[in-house]
Design a protein around this motif. Structure first.
Motif, PDB file in Angstrom:
ATOM      1  N   LYS A  33     -14.956  46.676  33.333  1.00  4.18           N
ATOM      2  CA  LYS A  33     -14.916  45.469  32.502  1.00  4.18           C
ATOM      3  C   LYS A  33     -16.277  45.264  31.853  1.00  4.18           C
ATOM      4  O   LYS A  33     -17.305  45.385  32.490  1.00  4.18           O
ATOM      5  CB  LYS A  33     -14.558  44.271  33.381  1.00  4.18           C
ATOM      6  CG  LYS A  33     -13.245  43.619  32.935  1.00  4.18           C
ATOM      7  CD  LYS A  33     -13.096  42.253  33.567  1.00  4.18           C
ATOM      8  CE  LYS A  33     -12.243  41.357  32.706  1.00  4.18           C
ATOM      9  NZ  LYS A  33     -12.039  40.050  33.341  1.00  4.18           N
ATOM     10  N   THR A  34     -16.275  44.952  30.554  1.00  2.54           N
ATOM     11  CA  THR A  34     -17.530  44.659  29.887  1.00  2.54           C
ATOM     12  C   THR A  34     -17.773  43.160  29.931  1.00  2.54           C
ATOM     13  O   THR A  34     -16.838  42.372  30.045  1.00  2.54           O
ATOM     14  CB  THR A  34     -17.499  45.175  28.423  1.00  2.54           C
ATOM     15  OG1 THR A  34     -18.579  44.590  27.719  1.00  2.54           O
ATOM     16  CG2 THR A  34     -16.218  44.805  27.726  1.00  2.54           C
TER      17      THR A  34
ATOM     18  N   GLU B  60     -17.027  51.255  21.006  1.00  5.43           N
ATOM     19  CA  GLU B  60     -15.562  51.106  20.980  1.00  5.43           C
ATOM     20  C   GLU B  60     -15.199  49.642  20.719  1.00  5.43           C
ATOM     21  O   GLU B  60     -14.386  49.330  19.853  1.00  5.43           O
ATOM     22  CB  GLU B  60     -15.015  51.595  22.331  1.00  5.43           C
ATOM     23  CG  GLU B  60     -13.516  51.741  22.411  1.00  5.43           C
ATOM     24  CD  GLU B  60     -12.980  52.836  21.498  1.00  5.43           C
ATOM     25  OE1 GLU B  60     -11.792  52.782  21.193  1.00  5.43           O
ATOM     26  OE2 GLU B  60     -13.766  53.725  21.067  1.00  5.43           O
ATOM     27  N   LEU B  61     -15.875  48.766  21.461  1.00  9.24           N
ATOM     28  CA  LEU B  61     -15.619  47.330  21.333  1.00  9.24           C
ATOM     29  C   LEU B  61     -15.976  46.841  19.938  1.00  9.24           C
ATOM     30  O   LEU B  61     -15.239  46.055  19.317  1.00  9.24           O
ATOM     31  CB  LEU B  61     -16.447  46.590  22.392  1.00  9.24           C
ATOM     32  CG  LEU B  61     -16.097  45.134  22.650  1.00  9.24           C
ATOM     33  CD1 LEU B  61     -14.709  45.034  23.270  1.00  9.24           C
ATOM     34  CD2 LEU B  61     -17.128  44.498  23.600  1.00  9.24           C
ATOM     35  N   SER B  62     -17.104  47.310  19.410  1.00  7.13           N
ATOM     36  CA  SER B  62     -17.534  46.835  18.093  1.00  7.13           C
ATOM     37  C   SER B  62     -16.577  47.317  17.002  1.00  7.13           C
ATOM     38  O   SER B  62     -16.304  46.600  16.049  1.00  7.13           O
ATOM     39  CB  SER B  62     -18.979  47.265  17.802  1.00  7.13           C
ATOM     40  OG  SER B  62     -19.069  48.649  17.618  1.00  7.13           O
TER      41      SER B  62
ATOM     42  N   ASP C  54     -16.600  39.249  25.884  1.00  6.08           N
ATOM     43  CA  ASP C  54     -15.193  38.977  25.630  1.00  6.08           C
ATOM     44  C   ASP C  54     -14.980  39.006  24.119  1.00  6.08           C
ATOM     45  O   ASP C  54     -15.467  38.156  23.390  1.00  6.08           O
ATOM     46  CB  ASP C  54     -14.830  37.606  26.220  1.00  6.08           C
ATOM     47  CG  ASP C  54     -13.337  37.329  26.113  1.00  6.08           C
ATOM     48  OD1 ASP C  54     -12.726  37.713  25.094  1.00  6.08           O
ATOM     49  OD2 ASP C  54     -12.801  36.733  27.057  1.00  6.08           O
ATOM     50  N   LYS C  55     -14.211  39.996  23.661  1.00  5.99           N
ATOM     51  CA  LYS C  55     -14.011  40.200  22.230  1.00  5.99           C
ATOM     52  C   LYS C  55     -13.346  38.989  21.571  1.00  5.99           C
ATOM     53  O   LYS C  55     -13.751  38.577  20.477  1.00  5.99           O
ATOM     54  CB  LYS C  55     -13.166  41.467  22.008  1.00  5.99           C
ATOM     55  CG  LYS C  55     -12.913  41.806  20.558  1.00  5.99           C
ATOM     56  CD  LYS C  55     -12.401  43.214  20.396  1.00  5.99           C
ATOM     57  CE  LYS C  55     -11.053  43.455  21.067  1.00  5.99           C
ATOM     58  NZ  LYS C  55      -9.915  42.748  20.449  1.00  5.99           N
TER      59      LYS C  55
ATOM     60  N   ASP D 227     -19.722  49.941  24.102  1.00  5.54           N
ATOM     61  CA  ASP D 227     -20.051  48.927  23.090  1.00  5.54           C
ATOM     62  C   ASP D 227     -19.554  49.352  21.711  1.00  5.54           C
ATOM     63  O   ASP D 227     -19.063  48.541  20.930  1.00  5.54           O
ATOM     64  CB  ASP D 227     -21.567  48.706  23.020  1.00  5.54           C
ATOM     65  CG  ASP D 227     -22.109  47.994  24.255  1.00  5.54           C
ATOM     66  OD1 ASP D 227     -21.294  47.418  25.002  1.00  5.54           O
ATOM     67  OD2 ASP D 227     -23.334  48.026  24.459  1.00  5.54           O
TER      68      ASP D 227
END
Lengths: 343, 343
Positions: free
Chosen positions: A3-4, A39-41, A7-8, A37
């Motif tokens: 878990k990052t 991937e999330l961005s 929270d997107k 990061d």
């Protein structure tokens, strides 16, 4: 699943509500080298893409000492005061490799603008490894637009590649000169002048007006030799005093005239489309390169070469040719090999 | 077998005999994008490698208008006249993307030096595609040394990445300032000042000496905060007038003192070794990237993405993720696959 801590959904909501802290965090996320990061961005950028694009993107460039910060502050304050604009300033800072910063922090610059609730100032780092100005700045533009900023100013320091990159992501490109820097023209490369939609001779302060006017007239003659960057628009030359806040309105009017010209001839949409495609092509190329360089076989190739260089057993140019041979073997089509072995 | 019009043996002989035309042709060969030329240039570099290295490599940098050409001419003429040196000047010119040249040709600069039989002046192009200052310049240095030039001066325009790259290929790095450019410090990035072994305040012409001395003293104080780049050497600050040819000898003496300090502490050899290794690592990386991007599978990936972008059927960020998936499949270890299918 790992878990990052970011929270997107919360970040997205914050950006769309115009929250600066969320915007800042998202830009930092895009600059991160961690693959989680990245991937999330990418997901965040994809979700916010439809909320972006509704801004005027202005590039401001010029050599150190041309007064870029003072000019941007004067222009920005005028746009906020007289035209109710919301300004995002992205400064591109060729990073210090040794220590990662400029001598005088960017925070000491653009005092008025940095205090305004309608302005957002952010230095974006350049990725020295891949020499990329484009990637992070493009993402930052998209995020600022999604956060409701309607005027994005991109400032570049220096003379060279970064200007050419910035030209590929703005609607209008301003080049700042200073009064009295006559032989600057020699250092000013043709390619950068060719990018300029407007050239501004700054520091035309009290007592310098006449000199500035003469230089503007000379520059106009020189620019006459250049091809038009946009159909129906020849590069305009202005003089201004950013400190005395004179000449700023005329520049703003010209920027708007430039935009009208581009929009009336469909060049605006076309330029934006080409820019997006170029951004994507660049992103794809980098993503391919990053991926390949991280492959175990390639890493082994690099490490083996390093070890051989260290022990100086082999000429480095021979080593380079060995690399090509190893790559050829690595990339020889495996299917064909199978067929051959079957026969 | 395809025959190239360039005879490597003739070229090698010409270079070793100090023939400028051969030297020029060899540098052009190294800058070529054709793979046949690249192959040939690598062989040539390998054969000439043992004849290189016996020179002093000086980097000269500064913003446009700092008077780099005038300074290099003054220094070069002094070295030729008083010290019987043979000078090669390699100027790094961030290319114009649109038209490939600077407004004023480099030929109009360094008049005296360009007429001297003991000087060789050559602008080296930067490869804008890969943003590389290093590759071609390193090769040009090697070739100039093989041709008998004992002092190589590398001039860079602009403030940014190119200086950091040049710093990686010279023995001593000079940064040029100009008198009266006070707030230049703001634009001058810490990383570039950190590279400087000597800072020269140029244009300390008649009547400007006092001002220049004051600025030199202020700069010394600022530099005091910096870490030492080389053990036992803190950055020196000089003032000079290149036009009036004053202050040049003191700078040359300091360059020599710097070299003696480096050699007496084994830092000279170590720095050269690291530079060669860095050059090789860079060459290898570029060669891997070039090779991979030319593979049919990768080309297909790029072309497919281009077509999809053109038709706007798909979000470009999704496309980027598809690229990663395609790459993962392409690079999944084939041997493992075989084992799995056997089971």
């Amino acid at each position: 699943m790992a878990k990052t801590s970011i929270d997107k959904a919360v970040l997205k909501k914050g950006i769309l509500a115009g929250d600066r802290a969320s915007l800042s965090r998202a830009i930092t996320l895009c600059e991160s080298h961690l693959s989680i990061d990245q991937e999330l961005s990418l997901m965040l950028l994809e979700e916010l893409h439809s909320h972006s694009g509704n801004s005027l993107r202005i590039g401001v460039s010029g050599i150190p000492g041309a007064g870029k910060s003072t000019f941007i502050e004067a222009l920005g304050m005028e746009l906020i005061g007289k035209h109710q604009k919301k300004i995002a300033v992205l400064t591109i800072d060729p990073s210090s490799e040794s220590s990662g910063g400029s001598i005088l922090g960017d925070k000491t610059r653009m005092n008025d603008l940095s205090r305004s609730p309608n302005a957002f100032i952010r230095p974006t780092a350049t990725n020295t490894q891949l020499g990329g100005v484009g990637q992070h700045t493009q993402a930052a533009i998209l995020l600022c637009e999604a956060a409701g900023f309607d005027t994005i100013i991109i400032e570049t320091v220096g003379v060279g590649q970064s200007e050419l990159n910035v030209n590929k992501m703005v609607d209008v490109f301003l080049l700042l000169h200073i009064v009295g820097a006559g032989d600057d023209l020699q250092g000013m490369k043709r390619g950068i002048l060719e990018c300029a939609d407007l050239v501004v001779i700054n520091k035309a302060d009290e007592g310098q007006e006449q000199k500035a006017a003469l230089e503007a007239s000379n520059l106009k003659k020189a620019l006459h030799l250049f091809p038009q960057k946009h159909l129906g628009w020849s590069t305009k030359v202005f003089t201004c005093s950013s400190i005395e806040k004179r000449g700023i309105s005329a520049i703003w009017n010209s920027i708007q005239a430039h935009q009208e010209q581009l929009k009336s001839t469909q060049q605006f949409d076309l330029q934006r489309k080409h820019q997006t495609q170029a951004w994507f092509a660049d992103l794809q190329r980098r993503s391919i390169v990053d991926f390949v360089l991280l492959q175990p076989e390639i890493q082994e190739l690099i490490n083996r070469a390093k070890a051989q260089m260290e022990s100086e057993e082999i000429s480095f140019i021979s080593l380079l040719r060995n690399t090509k041979i190893a790559l050829s073997e690595l990339f020889s089509p495996p299917k064909k090999d199978k067929e051959i072995t079957k026969k």
